[in-house]
Design an enzyme around this catalytic site. Structure first.
Site, PDB file in Angstrom:
ATOM      1  N   GLU A 248       0.884  -1.178   0.000  1.00 56.45           N
ATOM      2  CA  GLU A 248       0.000   0.000   0.000  1.00 56.45           C
ATOM      3  C   GLU A 248       0.908   1.210   0.000  1.00 56.45           C
ATOM      4  OE1 GLU A 248      -3.119   0.049   3.031  1.00 56.45           O
ATOM      5  OE2 GLU A 248      -2.377  -1.938   3.478  1.00 56.45           O
ATOM      6  N   CYS A 282      -2.434   9.319   2.981  1.00 56.28           N
ATOM      7  CA  CYS A 282      -2.165   8.809   1.631  1.00 56.28           C
ATOM      8  C   CYS A 282      -3.303   9.063   0.662  1.00 56.28           C
ATOM      9  CB  CYS A 282      -1.860   7.320   1.687  1.00 56.28           C
ATOM     10  SG  CYS A 282      -3.248   6.349   2.292  1.00 56.28           S
ATOM     11  N   ASN A 283      -4.548   9.182   1.176  1.00 58.71           N
ATOM     12  CA  ASN A 283      -5.666   9.364   0.246  1.00 58.71           C
ATOM     13  C   ASN A 283      -6.317  10.732   0.360  1.00 58.71           C
ATOM     14  OD1 ASN A 283      -6.755   8.832   2.693  1.00 58.71           O
ATOM     15  ND2 ASN A 283      -7.911   7.036   2.103  1.00 58.71           N
ATOM     16  N   HIS A 448      -8.991  -1.551   0.349  1.00 59.50           N
ATOM     17  CA  HIS A 448      -8.125  -0.399   0.087  1.00 59.50           C
ATOM     18  C   HIS A 448      -6.936  -0.877  -0.729  1.00 59.50           C
ATOM     19  CE1 HIS A 448      -6.447   3.512   0.805  1.00 59.50           C
ATOM     20  NE2 HIS A 448      -5.417   3.041   1.472  1.00 59.50           N
TER      21      HIS A 448
HETATM   22  P1  NAD Z   1       8.554   5.044   4.172  1.00 56.51           P
HETATM   23  O1  NAD Z   1       8.494   4.321   2.886  1.00 56.51           O
HETATM   24  O2  NAD Z   1       9.656   5.996   4.384  1.00 56.51           O
HETATM   25  O3  NAD Z   1       8.606   4.011   5.374  1.00 56.51           O
HETATM   26  C1  NAD Z   1       7.589   3.030   5.549  1.00 56.51           C
HETATM   27  C2  NAD Z   1       8.185   1.834   6.251  1.00 56.51           C
HETATM   28  O4  NAD Z   1       9.038   1.151   5.331  1.00 56.51           O
HETATM   29  C3  NAD Z   1       9.041   2.193   7.458  1.00 56.51           C
HETATM   30  O5  NAD Z   1       8.793   1.286   8.506  1.00 56.51           O
HETATM   31  C4  NAD Z   1      10.441   2.037   6.909  1.00 56.51           C
HETATM   32  O6  NAD Z   1      11.399   1.761   7.911  1.00 56.51           O
HETATM   33  C5  NAD Z   1      10.264   0.867   5.962  1.00 56.51           C
HETATM   34  N1  NAD Z   1      11.300   0.725   4.941  1.00 56.51           N
HETATM   35  C6  NAD Z   1      11.962   1.707   4.295  1.00 56.51           C
HETATM   36  N2  NAD Z   1      12.873   1.171   3.450  1.00 56.51           N
HETATM   37  C7  NAD Z   1      12.770  -0.183   3.560  1.00 56.51           C
HETATM   38  C8  NAD Z   1      13.455  -1.284   2.973  1.00 56.51           C
HETATM   39  N3  NAD Z   1      14.453  -1.107   2.100  1.00 56.51           N
HETATM   40  N4  NAD Z   1      13.085  -2.532   3.324  1.00 56.51           N
HETATM   41  C9  NAD Z   1      12.096  -2.735   4.214  1.00 56.51           C
HETATM   42  N5  NAD Z   1      11.437  -1.726   4.835  1.00 56.51           N
HETATM   43  C10 NAD Z   1      11.755  -0.460   4.506  1.00 56.51           C
HETATM   44  O7  NAD Z   1       7.119   5.766   4.337  1.00 56.51           O
HETATM   45  P2  NAD Z   1       6.641   6.741   5.512  1.00 56.51           P
HETATM   46  O8  NAD Z   1       7.335   8.044   5.299  1.00 56.51           O
HETATM   47  O9  NAD Z   1       6.700   6.067   6.828  1.00 56.51           O
HETATM   48  O10 NAD Z   1       5.092   6.883   5.165  1.00 56.51           O
HETATM   49  C11 NAD Z   1       4.611   7.774   4.237  1.00 56.51           C
HETATM   50  C12 NAD Z   1       4.298   7.074   2.927  1.00 56.51           C
HETATM   51  O11 NAD Z   1       3.386   6.012   3.157  1.00 56.51           O
HETATM   52  C13 NAD Z   1       3.588   7.990   1.938  1.00 56.51           C
HETATM   53  O12 NAD Z   1       4.097   7.782   0.644  1.00 56.51           O
HETATM   54  C14 NAD Z   1       2.142   7.544   2.025  1.00 56.51           C
HETATM   55  O13 NAD Z   1       1.382   7.835   0.878  1.00 56.51           O
HETATM   56  C15 NAD Z   1       2.296   6.089   2.255  1.00 56.51           C
HETATM   57  N6  NAD Z   1       1.077   5.546   2.872  1.00 56.51           N
HETATM   58  C16 NAD Z   1       0.250   4.791   2.099  1.00 56.51           C
HETATM   59  C17 NAD Z   1      -0.929   4.293   2.636  1.00 56.51           C
HETATM   60  C18 NAD Z   1      -1.845   3.450   1.809  1.00 56.51           C
HETATM   61  O14 NAD Z   1      -2.803   2.931   2.376  1.00 56.51           O
HETATM   62  N7  NAD Z   1      -1.621   3.281   0.526  1.00 56.51           N
HETATM   63  C19 NAD Z   1      -1.260   4.564   3.969  1.00 56.51           C
HETATM   64  C20 NAD Z   1      -0.393   5.340   4.730  1.00 56.51           C
HETATM   65  C21 NAD Z   1       0.778   5.826   4.166  1.00 56.51           C
END
Ligand code: NAD
Length: 479
Positions: A248, A282-283, A448
């Site tokens: 997501e 995100c949405n 979702h």
């Molecule tokens: P991020 O991608 O920086 O981090 C998300 C998670 O991924 C963290 O726990 C991070 O440590 C982990 N991560 C990062 N690199 C990784 C790797 N190489 N391997 C494994 N895990 C890794 O995102 P964020 O800043 O925490 O959140 C914001 C983003 O999330 C926005 O782009 C937002 O749109 C998205 N989001 C999407 C939804 C949805 O339902 N589609 C919901 C909430 C947030």
């Protein structure tokens, strides 16, 4: 100041790493807690215990597993105020919204517990005499849930609840930016009698701990909510073992406002969606397309509504609309994108800068931009801040084409009182969700799921639960 350890095999244990990461209150910049930096060994240990505990966990009746989910919901409700305060403090979510997140999370556990008696297979007619073909739904094994910082508690439940009820064990990696509420939950559920190793919480950076959890050969499914970049890294790390991923990712939600829309409803929905949690959703509406005949009136109303947005400390009793952004990194990114938009010719109607009202914290002004064009970064890339760019359109088909002209496909919305128009738009918009005459927020019984670069698979409802199941077909021939 709190110090959290890793939660592995039913106990809090020290990480094999020595370093810690500080978790800040974004409004005051005070250090609230530390979490372990985490290590590859911690990650592998958690997968190992989850792998072994799942062998027995999967043999429990689904209703027995569901009972643990109901207990989790109860514990959340018993501690709802404490959990909401923890959430508000660690990520500057206004306390009212933080409370909603906690309460919905309890409902989410109960909702998923309700699936226990409804996980069904099929009996398929065979071409052979005296044979039945049974299609079973089986758990995958170890489910890894990797969390973002924006709805950390709710998204934790989105991974834990469907994976446990379907008979998987689970390892959760919270975001380093907002891990506290999730780690407090680990403390609260330590006493509910869940078998050791079935649910584990490992802190640490994505590139190390997240990568190790994903690439472990005993991991069955990785469910990430996060950025497109993290999704790409997770797909790479999952590839050698052909591990299933459910992603997501980011969004760039368009809102289309037609001339025949209920304008008051549209303006309220768009502005609320943009300022809720400082636009870090995100949405939430990331770009608005308004039919040219009502553009001036729309702008007047949106400007007035934006001017009324109350920005205060997350704990203010004044019912603020938004508070600080989550971190320095996040406000820096928003500032950079708005400055770039200005350079590209965008006109700032309101805001456009950091707020000077506060001595501490990462407060950004609610910002309204016009004179933007489709090819600008501010229209194409996710801002994740309280910044609303508005463009005009002539015909509905033009608006749909502009909305679809984007690499993201998470959510979209349309405001119109004309049934034929909204149905045409709903069928043509290339997004996993389209909201008609309402703000962007999904239901726990929906599904979702992002299209294009916004994801793979999805969460919530029956289809979200089925992400954690694989099928097995048994051919039963009798004599
Ligand atoms: P991020 O991608 O920086 O981090 C998300 C998670 O991924 C963290 O726990 C991070 O440590 C982990 N991560 C990062 N690199 C990784 C790797 N190489 N391997 C494994 N895990 C890794 O995102 P964020 O800043 O925490 O959140 C914001 C983003 O999330 C926005 O782009 C937002 O749109 C998205 N989001 C999407 C939804 C949805 O339902 N589609 C919901 C909430 C947030």
């Amino acid at each position: 100041m709190k110090q959290f350890d890793q939660f592995i095999n039913g106990k809090f244990v020290k990480s094999t790493s020595t370093g810690v990461t500080e978790v800040l209150n974004p409004c005051t910049e005070e250090v609230l807690s530390t979490i372990p930096k985490g290590s590859i060994q911690d990650a592998n240990m958690a997968i190992d215990v989850a792998f072994h505990s799942q062998k027995k966990w999967r043999t429990l009746a689904a209703i027995e597993r569901a009972n643990f989910l109901n207990k989790m919901a109860t514990i959340i409700r018993e501690n709802r105020v404490f959990l909401a305060e923890t959430l508000a403090a660690e990520q500057a979510k206004v306390i009212g919204l933080a409370q909603v997140e906690i309460d919905v999370t309890a409902d989410y556990f109960d909702y998923n517990a309700g699936w226990a008696r409804r996980i069904e297979g099929e009996i398929i007619q065979s071409d052979r005499r005296k044979e039945h073909i049974f299609l079973h739904k089986a758990p995958i094994g170890v489910a890894v849930g990797i969390l973002p910082w924006n709805f950390p508690f709710f998204v934790m439940a989105r991974k834990v609840a469907p994976s446990l009820v379907t008979g998987n064990s689970c390892v959760i990696k919270p975001s380093c930016v907002a891990p506290n509420t999730v780690m407090e939950f680990a403390k609260l559920i330590a006493g509910i009698g869940l078998p050791d190793g079935v649910l584990n919480f490992v802190c640490g950076a994505g590139a190390t701990v997240g990568n190790a959890l994903t690439s472990n050969p005993n991991t069955g499914i990785v469910s990430l909510t996060g950025s497109v970049y993290a999704g790409q890294k997770i797909m790479e790390a999952a590839a050698p073992n052909i591990t299933k991923v459910s992603l997501e990712l980011g969004g760039k939600a368009p809102a289309i406002v037609c001339a025949d829309a209920n304008l008051e409803l549209a303006v309220n929905a768009v502005v609320n969606s943009k300022v809720i949690f400082s636009g870090q959703v995100c949405n939430c509406a990331e770009r608005v397309y308004v039919e040219d005949s009502i553009y001036d009136e729309f702008m007047d109303r949106v400007t007035k509504k934006f001017n009324e947005v109350k920005v205060e400390d997350a704990f203010s009793t004044n019912n603020p609309d938004m508070s600080s952004m989550v971190s320095k990194a996040q406000i820096d990114k928003v500032e950079e994108m708005v400055n770039f938009a200005k350079k590209e010719g965008a006109e700032v109607v309101l805001g456009g800068n950091r707020s000077s009202q506060f001595d501490k914290g990462y407060f950004y002004q609610p910002t309204l931009l016009t004179n933007v064009t489709q090819n600008m970064q501010i229209i194409q890339e996710e801002v994740f801040g309280p910044v609303l760019p508005v463009m005009k359109f002539g015909s509905l088909d033009e608006a749909i084409a502009l909305a679809n002209d984007c690499e993201y496909g998470l959510t979209s919305s349309i405001f119109s009182e004309n049934f034929n128009k909204v149905m045409h738009a709903a069928d043509s918009l290339e997004f996993g969700e389209t909201y008609i005459n309402r703000e962007h927020f999904e239901a726990i019984q929906g599904f979702h799921a992002g299209w294009k670069k916004s994801g793979l698979g999805g969460a919530d409802g029956k289809h979200g639960m089925e992400e954690y199941l694989q099928t097995k077909v048994i051919y039963a021939q009798y004599q």
